[in-house]
Structures are given as C-alpha cells and as structure tokens.
Design a protein around this motif. Structure first.
Motif, PDB file in Angstrom:
ATOM      1  N   PHE A 128      -0.810   7.051  -7.278  1.00 18.56           N
ATOM      2  CA  PHE A 128       0.477   6.703  -6.497  1.00 18.56           C
ATOM      3  C   PHE A 128      -0.001   6.471  -4.800  1.00 18.56           C
ATOM      4  N   ILE A 129      -0.616   7.429  -4.521  1.00 16.04           N
ATOM      5  CA  ILE A 129      -0.998   7.217  -2.885  1.00 16.04           C
ATOM      6  C   ILE A 129      -1.783   6.053  -2.431  1.00 16.04           C
ATOM      7  N   LEU A 130      -2.685   5.623  -3.533  1.00 15.10           N
ATOM      8  CA  LEU A 130      -3.310   4.213  -3.424  1.00 15.10           C
ATOM      9  C   LEU A 130      -2.498   3.135  -3.566  1.00 15.10           C
ATOM     10  N   ALA A 131      -1.712   3.204  -4.764  1.00 15.64           N
ATOM     11  CA  ALA A 131      -1.049   2.080  -5.232  1.00 15.64           C
ATOM     12  C   ALA A 131      -0.039   1.309  -4.250  1.00 15.64           C
ATOM     13  N   LEU A 132       0.841   2.527  -3.687  1.00 17.34           N
ATOM     14  CA  LEU A 132       1.949   2.347  -2.858  1.00 17.34           C
ATOM     15  C   LEU A 132       1.398   1.402  -1.724  1.00 17.34           C
ATOM     16  N   HIS A 191       1.330  -3.701   1.197  1.00 18.05           N
ATOM     17  CA  HIS A 191       0.676  -4.789   2.073  1.00 18.05           C
ATOM     18  C   HIS A 191       0.176  -6.150   1.490  1.00 18.05           C
ATOM     19  N   ALA A 192      -0.163  -5.960   0.073  1.00 12.99           N
ATOM     20  CA  ALA A 192      -0.427  -7.436  -0.545  1.00 12.99           C
ATOM     21  C   ALA A 192       0.684  -8.289  -0.403  1.00 12.99           C
ATOM     22  N   ALA A 225       3.479   0.002 -12.071  1.00  8.86           N
ATOM     23  CA  ALA A 225       2.679  -0.853 -12.862  1.00  8.86           C
ATOM     24  C   ALA A 225       1.061  -0.346 -12.641  1.00  8.86           C
ATOM     25  N   LEU A 226       0.895  -0.189 -11.228  1.00  5.11           N
ATOM     26  CA  LEU A 226      -0.609   0.521 -10.923  1.00  5.11           C
ATOM     27  C   LEU A 226      -1.052   1.696 -11.338  1.00  5.11           C
ATOM     28  N   VAL A 227       0.165   2.504 -11.202  1.00  3.59           N
ATOM     29  CA  VAL A 227      -0.077   3.927 -11.450  1.00  3.59           C
ATOM     30  C   VAL A 227      -0.040   4.137 -13.022  1.00  3.59           C
ATOM     31  N   LEU A 228       0.849   3.335 -13.859  1.00 10.48           N
ATOM     32  CA  LEU A 228       0.593   3.317 -15.287  1.00 10.48           C
ATOM     33  C   LEU A 228      -0.640   2.651 -15.853  1.00 10.48           C
ATOM     34  N   LEU A 229      -1.622   1.980 -15.079  1.00 10.14           N
ATOM     35  CA  LEU A 229      -2.580   1.455 -15.736  1.00 10.14           C
ATOM     36  C   LEU A 229      -3.573   2.479 -16.206  1.00 10.14           C
TER      37      LEU A 229
END
Length: 177
Positions: free
Chosen positions: A126-130, A135-136, A173-177
């Motif tokens: 989460f800390i990386l995905a948010l 930013h993207a 979506a990124l956290v659940l991958l």
C-alpha cells in the motif's frame, strides 16, 4: 485664438536662474539642510547583525494560513511529494545495491519479503502503490494539459477528481496483485 503653455521643468529652471542670487543660495541651503544624512563607520561583522535584525522585523507571507485549500494546489503539492518519495526510494535502493550487491540481490529481497507477516506485506504494498498510482495518473493529467485539454477550471477539477478515483482503484488493484 491659440494659447501656448510651457510644460516640463524648463520654465522652473529659467525662473530659478533669474531669481536673485541671495534667494537662490538660501533655497539651496534649505534643501541641503533638510536632506543631511548622518553616517557612522561600522565593522564588517555588524552588517550581518543589521541584516538579521531587519529580517526579523519583516512580515511573513500568509500563504497557507489565509487561503482555502483547493484541489489544484493540493494535487500539485502531492505530485511533487510523491515524485520525490519515489525517486528517493529508487535511488536509495540503487545505491544500496551498488554498495552491497550480494545483500540487495533480487533473491535476498524476495526471501526477506517472503518471511514477513501478511499484514506487513500488504502495508508495504500500500505504501508503495498509493504514491505510484497517484504520480502516474497525475502525470497523465499534466500531459493532457500540455496538449491543451482540461485547461478550464471545471476541466481541472474534473480531471483532479478522476485522478483521485483512479488512484484509489489503482492502489487497491496493485495491493491485491
């Protein structure tokens, strides 16, 4: 009948030249006497002290304290913060890998992450995905501005809310991958 009128300083200079010498000298003395300046010699170290005292007396700009937060400038600040944060992480890892390639190899990192509890893994993701998602997507928003889209106030807010919604979806979506 046309009349002419003298403009500028020429008539005043002519009048001053034509005035009697005593009156002219008295006027000059009055001007000089009123504009005298008293000076004193100071050591070079005193200049910094004077400058610091002047800076303390200056009012500070009110900026954040008087303006209502708006989506546009909050998004801009968040974009800068997430960009700096992601850059620090990337360059920090790259420098650590250069300093100790055996310790920070992919196999060692995967082994370290595999041994962590599930809650820590999800928190780290989460800390990386948010910031990555925000930013993207905000970068795409800025690119749309560069080509002339969403430049009105309404468009800026619509695209800002779209970035926030996309960030929420992308982070999940990124956290659940």
């Amino acid at each position: 009948m046309m009349s002419t009128r003298a403009l500028g300083l020429g008539p005043a200079f002519r009048q001053a030249v034509a005035a009697p010498r005593l009156v002219r000298n008295q006027a000059i003395r009055n001007v000089i006497a009123r504009r005298t300046i008293q000076t004193e010699s100071l050591p070079p170290s005193a200049a910094q002290t004077i400058l610091n005292n002047q800076r303390l007396k200056r009012p500070s700009s009110p900026h954040f304290t008087i303006y209502q937060p708006q989506l546009t400038w909050l998004g801009s600040i968040a974009n800068r913060v997430t960009g700096v944060g992601l850059s620090v992480l990337l360059y920090g890892y790259a420098l650590a890998y250069l300093a100790a390639p055996e310790t920070f190899s992919s196999a060692n990192v995967i082994e370290l992450v595999h041994g962590l509890p599930e809650a820590v893994k999800y928190a780290g993701k989460f800390i990386l995905a948010l910031p990555f998602s925000f930013h993207a997507l905000n970068g795409l928003r800025h690119l749309s501005w560069d080509v002339g889209k969403f430049l009105s106030l309404k468009g800026a807010y619509q695209s800002g809310y779209a970035v926030l919604a996309g960030t929420a979806v992308g982070t999940v979506a990124l956290v659940l991958l």
